[in-house]
Structures are given as structure tokens and as C-alpha cells.
Design a protein around this motif. Structure first.
Motif, PDB file in Angstrom:
ATOM      1  N   TRP A 143     -21.997  -7.956 -31.480  1.00 58.65           N
ATOM      2  CA  TRP A 143     -21.471  -6.739 -30.864  1.00 58.65           C
ATOM      3  C   TRP A 143     -20.369  -7.051 -29.855  1.00 58.65           C
ATOM      4  CZ3 TRP A 143     -21.383  -1.630 -31.377  1.00 58.65           C
ATOM      5  CH2 TRP A 143     -21.075  -0.838 -30.267  1.00 58.65           C
ATOM      6  N   GLU A 144     -20.514  -8.143 -29.150  1.00 56.92           N
ATOM      7  CA  GLU A 144     -19.577  -8.465 -28.076  1.00 56.92           C
ATOM      8  C   GLU A 144     -18.158  -8.708 -28.584  1.00 56.92           C
ATOM      9  OE1 GLU A 144     -22.415 -10.037 -28.668  1.00 56.92           O
ATOM     10  OE2 GLU A 144     -23.688  -9.199 -27.077  1.00 56.92           O
ATOM     11  N   GLN A 145     -18.006  -9.073 -29.862  1.00 54.97           N
ATOM     12  CA  GLN A 145     -16.671  -9.424 -30.359  1.00 54.97           C
ATOM     13  C   GLN A 145     -15.787  -8.209 -30.609  1.00 54.97           C
ATOM     14  OE1 GLN A 145     -17.583 -11.324 -34.207  1.00 54.97           O
ATOM     15  NE2 GLN A 145     -16.257  -9.825 -35.212  1.00 54.97           N
ATOM     16  N   TYR A 146     -16.378  -7.018 -30.640  1.00 57.95           N
ATOM     17  CA  TYR A 146     -15.599  -5.836 -31.017  1.00 57.95           C
ATOM     18  C   TYR A 146     -15.042  -5.117 -29.786  1.00 57.95           C
ATOM     19  CZ  TYR A 146     -17.867  -6.686 -35.454  1.00 57.95           C
ATOM     20  OH  TYR A 146     -18.304  -7.277 -36.610  1.00 57.95           O
ATOM     21  N   ASP A 147     -13.762  -4.806 -29.860  1.00 51.10           N
ATOM     22  CA  ASP A 147     -13.100  -4.052 -28.800  1.00 51.10           C
ATOM     23  C   ASP A 147     -12.988  -2.566 -29.138  1.00 51.10           C
ATOM     24  OD1 ASP A 147     -12.641  -6.415 -27.344  1.00 51.10           O
ATOM     25  OD2 ASP A 147     -10.777  -6.795 -28.433  1.00 51.10           O
ATOM     26  N   VAL A 148     -12.822  -2.277 -30.436  1.00 52.72           N
ATOM     27  CA  VAL A 148     -12.652  -0.894 -30.901  1.00 52.72           C
ATOM     28  C   VAL A 148     -13.781  -0.577 -31.872  1.00 52.72           C
ATOM     29  CG1 VAL A 148     -11.172   0.727 -32.143  1.00 52.72           C
ATOM     30  CG2 VAL A 148     -10.150  -0.986 -30.628  1.00 52.72           C
ATOM     31  N   ILE A 149     -14.473   0.538 -31.623  1.00 54.14           N
ATOM     32  CA  ILE A 149     -15.593   0.951 -32.468  1.00 54.14           C
ATOM     33  C   ILE A 149     -15.308   2.342 -33.025  1.00 54.14           C
ATOM     34  CG2 ILE A 149     -18.090   1.181 -32.650  1.00 54.14           C
ATOM     35  CD1 ILE A 149     -17.322  -1.508 -31.462  1.00 54.14           C
ATOM     36  N   GLY A 175     -16.307  -1.147 -21.612  1.00 52.02           N
ATOM     37  CA  GLY A 175     -15.172  -1.964 -22.020  1.00 52.02           C
ATOM     38  C   GLY A 175     -14.750  -1.776 -23.466  1.00 52.02           C
ATOM     39  N   LYS A 176     -15.432  -0.913 -24.206  1.00 49.48           N
ATOM     40  CA  LYS A 176     -15.086  -0.648 -25.599  1.00 49.48           C
ATOM     41  C   LYS A 176     -14.218   0.607 -25.695  1.00 49.48           C
ATOM     42  CE  LYS A 176     -18.217  -3.770 -26.974  1.00 49.48           C
ATOM     43  NZ  LYS A 176     -17.847  -5.109 -27.499  1.00 49.48           N
ATOM     44  N   THR A 177     -13.515   0.728 -26.802  1.00 53.10           N
ATOM     45  CA  THR A 177     -12.788   1.949 -27.129  1.00 53.10           C
ATOM     46  C   THR A 177     -13.430   2.559 -28.364  1.00 53.10           C
ATOM     47  OG1 THR A 177     -10.688   1.143 -26.223  1.00 53.10           O
ATOM     48  CG2 THR A 177     -10.572   2.934 -27.830  1.00 53.10           C
ATOM     49  N   VAL A 178     -13.847   3.804 -28.257  1.00 52.68           N
ATOM     50  CA  VAL A 178     -14.515   4.493 -29.365  1.00 52.68           C
ATOM     51  C   VAL A 178     -13.551   5.483 -30.015  1.00 52.68           C
ATOM     52  CG1 VAL A 178     -16.283   6.230 -29.916  1.00 52.68           C
ATOM     53  CG2 VAL A 178     -16.876   4.227 -28.532  1.00 52.68           C
ATOM     54  N   LEU A 193     -16.861  15.781 -33.467  1.00 55.74           N
ATOM     55  CA  LEU A 193     -16.074  14.721 -32.832  1.00 55.74           C
ATOM     56  C   LEU A 193     -16.363  14.673 -31.326  1.00 55.74           C
ATOM     57  CD1 LEU A 193     -12.621  15.243 -34.616  1.00 55.74           C
ATOM     58  CD2 LEU A 193     -14.365  13.514 -35.137  1.00 55.74           C
ATOM     59  N   ALA A 194     -16.449  15.844 -30.710  1.00 51.04           N
ATOM     60  CA  ALA A 194     -16.733  15.908 -29.271  1.00 51.04           C
ATOM     61  C   ALA A 194     -18.120  15.364 -28.953  1.00 51.04           C
ATOM     62  CB  ALA A 194     -16.600  17.350 -28.774  1.00 51.04           C
ATOM     63  N   ARG A 195     -19.059  15.582 -29.844  1.00 57.64           N
ATOM     64  CA  ARG A 195     -20.419  15.083 -29.620  1.00 57.64           C
ATOM     65  C   ARG A 195     -20.446  13.557 -29.615  1.00 57.64           C
ATOM     66  NH1 ARG A 195     -24.993  15.009 -27.010  1.00 57.64           N
ATOM     67  NH2 ARG A 195     -26.831  14.479 -28.279  1.00 57.64           N
ATOM     68  N   ILE A 196     -19.706  12.936 -30.499  1.00 62.05           N
ATOM     69  CA  ILE A 196     -19.652  11.465 -30.525  1.00 62.05           C
ATOM     70  C   ILE A 196     -19.039  10.933 -29.231  1.00 62.05           C
ATOM     71  CG2 ILE A 196     -18.655   9.471 -31.714  1.00 62.05           C
ATOM     72  CD1 ILE A 196     -18.880  11.116 -34.319  1.00 62.05           C
ATOM     73  N   PRO A 201     -20.246   7.813 -23.132  1.00 57.61           N
ATOM     74  CA  PRO A 201     -19.482   8.093 -21.912  1.00 57.61           C
ATOM     75  C   PRO A 201     -18.898   6.856 -21.242  1.00 57.61           C
ATOM     76  CG  PRO A 201     -21.831   8.234 -21.478  1.00 57.61           C
ATOM     77  CD  PRO A 201     -21.680   8.089 -22.958  1.00 57.61           C
ATOM     78  N   ASP A 202     -19.445   5.668 -21.513  1.00 58.92           N
ATOM     79  CA  ASP A 202     -18.960   4.461 -20.854  1.00 58.92           C
ATOM     80  C   ASP A 202     -17.734   3.858 -21.546  1.00 58.92           C
ATOM     81  OD1 ASP A 202     -20.995   4.607 -18.984  1.00 58.92           O
ATOM     82  OD2 ASP A 202     -22.377   3.426 -20.213  1.00 58.92           O
ATOM     83  N   ALA A 203     -17.352   4.416 -22.688  1.00 57.88           N
ATOM     84  CA  ALA A 203     -16.225   3.882 -23.450  1.00 57.88           C
ATOM     85  C   ALA A 203     -14.948   4.660 -23.150  1.00 57.88           C
ATOM     86  CB  ALA A 203     -16.528   3.945 -24.945  1.00 57.88           C
TER      87      ALA A 203
END
Length: 232
Positions: A143-149, A175-178, A193-196, A201-203
Motif C-alpha cells: 500500500w505504501e508504494q502508491y501515491d494515487v488511488i 499523503g495519498k491522492t484519491v 463520486l461525492a460519497r467516495i 477525508p485524509d486524502a
């Protein structure tokens, strides 16, 4: 006198025709009955663009969703995580991964959803009404290797299926971008889309995309990915 009677008869006929017109804007609407969005857009056997029913790898058959391509094997910094019931969301996820070089992760419930449409909608509604968190059978490795999810799902009962909440609450998105995406049949695209976004909230977030089955193609997805700066 005859002309007068003919005129009255014509006027009465026009009035009767107008009162029976199905396009009468004043006709009261039938009381609505809330029904779910068809899981993964299409009711089995009623797809917008049906695949060849003789194709054994038909991805739009919930009884035979096709080969699972979703074992990450690269050092990509992008992950496409998705839940798909009938295969429509899987098609969108695969096209995103193809264009971005992302790894794919199919979110699999521990207890599979029924393949029967009606039974599936009943389970989905019960999960939504109970704010359930259905268990997921698999985990994202590295999981740590991914920047964009990318996180994607069909629209079920006007929102994302509850298993998406399970997924979002299972990982640290700091630190991730969703990037949210969804597939839908007619409406509730923006709500899903808004629900995701709400569930992560931390992304940071990029603008998501929702497509109907017939609009899932290379061009539409490419245009979106270029707009959000993930491909050139």
C-alpha cells in the motif's frame, strides 16, 4: 345551421383528443416507487451494448466476470481499486489502468453478492439501510508504494455500495491522492463520486468521472485523465 353543428363537433373532437394526449404536461405524475440503480448499470440480460453472449470471457455476466487481472506486479505509483458486480465497472477500471500504467485491485467481498439481480438489490438495500461494512476477502499489497488511488464502483441505491466504505476505512489515505469513478445507468453519478470523496477525508482529491456502459471507451477516459493531469 349545418356549418354551426359541424364546427361544434370538430371543437369537441379536438378537446377530447387533447385531454387524452400522453404528452399533456398537466397530467399528474404517478406516485414514485424508489427502486435501486441496477448493479453495475445493467440488469442481467438488458445491457446498453451487450457483449457477445457466446464469448466465455464476457465481463458483463456476474456469473462469469472474466479472468481476474488484478494482482499488482509492477512498481507503479498508481492503483486502481474497484468493486464490480456485473463487469461494467471492471471495464472502466481496466481502461484507466491501461492508460495510466496503474496496478489493478478488484475489491472482493468475503461473502459474494447474489448473481440474481433482484436478490442482489435486496442485499444492497439492507446493507445501505443498516450502514453495514461488508468484509473484504483480499488486501492491497505494498500500500505504501502508491501515491494515487483510483476508487471505483457502480451506483447502488443512489450511492456507492457499502463495501466501498469498508475499503476506504481499511487503509491510511494520508499523503495519498484519491480519484473517484463510477458507472451508472441514469442518475446519482455526482452523489456517488461525492460519497467516495467523503469516505477518504485524509486524502487529496482529483476530479472524478462517472460513465454509463455505452460511454466507457478509450477516448472518453483519455479526455478525463488528461484534464486531471495524469496522462499527457
Amino acid at each position: 345551421m349545418k356549418k354551426y353543428l359541424i364546427f361544434l363537433m370538430m371543437a369537441a373532437a379536438i378537446a377530447m383528443f387533447g385531454s387524452c394526449s400522453p404528452e399533456d404536461e398537466n397530467e399528474p405524475e404517478m406516485p414514485g416507487i424508489e427502486t435501486p440503480e441496477t448493479p453495475d448499470e445493467e440488469e442481467p440480460g438488458d445491457q446498453e451494448e451487450p457483449d457477445n453472449p457466446d464469448n466465455p470471457d464476457n465481463p458483463d455476466d456476474p456469473n462469469n466476470p472474466g479472468e481476474n487481472p488484478d494482482t499488482p506486479e509492477s512498481d507503479s505509483k498508481i492503483l486502481v481499486a474497484y468493486f464490480s458486480w456485473g463487469g461494467t465497472t471492471q471495464r472502466m477500471a481496466q481502461e484507466i489502468a491501461s492508460q495510466t500504467g496503474a496496478d489493478l485491485f478488484r475489491i472482493e467481498p468475503t461473502v459474494p453478492y447474489p448473481t440474481d439481480y433482484t436478490e442482489c438489490t435486496e442485499v444492497a438495500l439492507a446493507e445501505r439501510d443498516n450502514d453495514a461494512r461488508p468484509a473484504i476477502a483480499n488486501n492491497v499489497e505494498n500500500w505504501e508504494q502508491y501515491d494515487v488511488i483510483f476508487i471505483g464502483s457502480p451506483v447502488w441505491w443512489h450511492t456507492a455500495p457499502m463495501i466501498i466504505a469498508t475499503f476506504a476505512e481499511s487503509y491510511d489515505f494520508s499523503g495519498k491522492t484519491v480519484v473517484p469513478f463510477c458507472t451508472y445507468s441514469a442518475t446519482y453519478r455526482d452523489e456517488t463520486l461525492a460519497r467516495i470523496v467523503e469516505l477518504t477525508p485524509d486524502a487529496e482529491h482529483l476530479t472524478g468521472e462517472g460513465l454509463t456502459s455505452g460511454r466507457i471507451n478509450e477516448q472518453n477516459i483519455s479526455s478525463w485523465l488528461k484534464e486531471i493531469g495524469l496522462i499527457e
